[in-house]
Write an enzyme that holds these catalytic residues in place. Structure first.
Site, mmCIF file in Angstrom:
data_model
loop_
_atom_site.group_PDB
_atom_site.id
_atom_site.type_symbol
_atom_site.label_atom_id
_atom_site.label_comp_id
_atom_site.label_asym_id
_atom_site.label_seq_id
_atom_site.Cartn_x
_atom_site.Cartn_y
_atom_site.Cartn_z
ATOM 1 N N LYS A 192 -2.706 6.525 29.151
ATOM 2 C CA LYS A 192 -3.157 5.714 28.023
ATOM 3 C C LYS A 192 -4.281 6.436 27.311
ATOM 4 C CE LYS A 192 -5.121 1.266 26.768
ATOM 5 N NZ LYS A 192 -5.390 -0.123 27.186
ATOM 6 N N LYS A 244 1.187 5.275 26.406
ATOM 7 C CA LYS A 244 0.682 4.471 25.306
ATOM 8 C C LYS A 244 -0.351 5.245 24.522
ATOM 9 C CE LYS A 244 -1.894 0.288 24.481
ATOM 10 N NZ LYS A 244 -2.792 -0.675 25.048
#
Ligand code: PBG
Length: 318
Positions: A192, A244
Site C-alpha cells: 500500500k 493499492k
C-alpha cells in the site's frame, strides 16, 4: 499472419477474450456513519454516500442479490480520540455495521472489515502515537490484534488490515486464532502506497489527518519493495494480498501475481473513481466504457479480486 481475423465480429472477440469481469470478483467498499438519519452525499465522490445503518443494510442486501464477492465496510464515528477507542467498542459504528451486515446476508455474501485506526483517531493516523508524535508500530499492533477479534466477534468473514504497520498480519492472525476465530480470513493490504489518489477518501471518512503517512505507507518510487512487503504478509499468514492503489500500480499487480500463489486483490481507489466521474460529468469521456476498461485492465494485470466503488453498478450491468 492476420491477427485482425480474430477481431472481425463481436462473437469472434467474445470467443478469444483472455480476461473477463464477473460480479463475484468485485468488492464494494462502503462507508457507514454514526448518528446519521439520512445518507449523506460525499461531494468528492459523486454517487458514493456515507450510509446510515439502515441504508447500509439495504446496500449490503443489494450487493448480495447482485452476486458481488463482498462488501468492505469502513466506519465513520461521531467522536474520535487519541487511541481510536471507538474501533474496539463492540457498539462502535463499524462493529454494529458489521453485525447488521452479517445479520442481513448470513453467509451469502462476504462481509469484510477495514482494520485500521485512522477513522477513529483524532490525529487521523493509522496507529497510536508515541511521546514524540510518531506512529508507534508495536503499540499499534496490540490495538489491531484486539480490533480484529472485535470485528470477528461482530461477524466479519474477513478482516483487512490497511495500516501498513510491520508485523500486523501476524499479530492479528495470532489473536484471531487465540479467540477461536480460525476461520476468519485476512485480506492484507500488503503493498500500500502513500498515494495522493486517496484524496477524495479523506472526505468520505471525515479524516482529521494533518500531514501524510509516508513513514509507514510505501514510497511510490519503489517496486521491489512491494514484493518484499507481500512476501512478508504471506509468511505472516495472509490469505489474500492486495495492491493499492490499482491503476497507477498495474506493474505491481502483475509482479505480485507472479510472486505468490494466493489470490491477489487490487483497490481501485477514490481518486481513480473521482477523476472518471469528473471527466464524464464534463462530457469528456464515455463514462461506462472508461469504467469497464479500468476494471478490466486491473483484472488483466493479474488481480483476481477488484475493490471498486462501481462494483454494484458494473454487476447490475452484467
Ligand atoms: C486507511 C485507508 C485509506 C483508504 C482505504 N483504507 C486511506 C489512507 O490510507 O490514507 C483509501 C481508499 C480510497 O482512497 O479509496 N484506513
Amino acid at each position: 499472419m492476420r491477427p485482425r481475423r480474430l477481431r472481425t465480429s463481436p462473437a469472434m472477440r467474445r470467443l478469444v477474450a483472455e480476461t473477463s469481469v464477473e460480479p463475484r470478483q468485485l468488492v464494494l467498499p462502503m462507508f457507514v456513519a454514526e448518528g446519521l438519519t439520512e445518507p449523506r452525499a460525499i461531494s468528492s465522490m459523486p454517487g458514493v454516500v456515507q450510509h446510515t445503518r439502515e441504508s447500509a443494510r439495504k446496500a449490503v442486501a443489494e450487493a448480495a442479490s447482485l452476486g458481488l464477492g463482498g462488501v468492505m465496510l469502513f466506519g465513520v464515528p461521531e467522536h474520535k480520540d487519541a487511541t481510536g477507542s471507538g474501533a474496539l467498542d463492540p457498539s462502535g459504528i463499524l462493529n454494529v455495521a458489521l453485525a447488521d451486515a452479517r445479520q442481513e446476508v448470513g453467509d451469502d455474501l462476504l462481509v469484510m472489515a477495514d482494520l485500521c485506526l485512522d477513522e477513529f483517531t483524532d490525529h487521523g493516523h493509522c496507529g497510536v502515537l508515541d511521546d514524540q508524535g510518531r506512529v508507534d508500530n508495536d503499540a499499534t499492533l496490540e490495538v489491531y490484534a484486539e480490533m480484529g477479534v472485535v470485528q470477528a466477534d461482530a461477524g466479519a468473514h474477513l478482516v483487512a488490515p490497511s495500516g501498513m504497520q510491520d508485523g500486523q498480519v501476524r499479530a492479528i492472525r495470532l489473536a484471531l486464532d487465540a479467540a477461536g476465530h480460525q476461520d476468519v480470513a485476512i485480506l492484507a493490504y500488503a503493498a500500500k502506497y502513500a498515494s495522493a489518489f486517496y484524496g477524495p477518501f479523506r472526505e468520505a471518512v471525515a479524516s482529521s489527518l494533518q500531514g501524510d503517512r509516508r513513514t509507514y505507507q510505501q514510497d511510490p518510487a519503489n517496486a521491489r519493495e512491494a514484493v518484499r512487503e507481500v512476501l512478508l504478509d504471506v509468511a505472516e499468514g495472509a490469505d489474500i494480498v492486495m495492491v493499492k492503489p490499482a491503476l497507477g500500480y498495474l506493474d505491481l499487480v502483475a509482479r505480485v501475481r507472479d510472486a505468490v500463489d494466493l489470490p491477489v486483490a487490487a483497490y481501485n481507489v477514490s481518486g481513480e473513481y473521482a477523476m472518471v466521474e469528473a471527466a464524464a460529468e464534463r462530457g469528456w469521456i464515455d463514462r461506462e466504457r472508461v469504467i469497464d476498461e479500468s476494471v478490466l485492465s486491473i483484472r488483466r494485470a493479474g488481480a483476481d479480486i477488484v475493490l471498486t466503488y462501481w462494483a454494484a453498478e458494473i454487476a447490475a450491468r452484467l
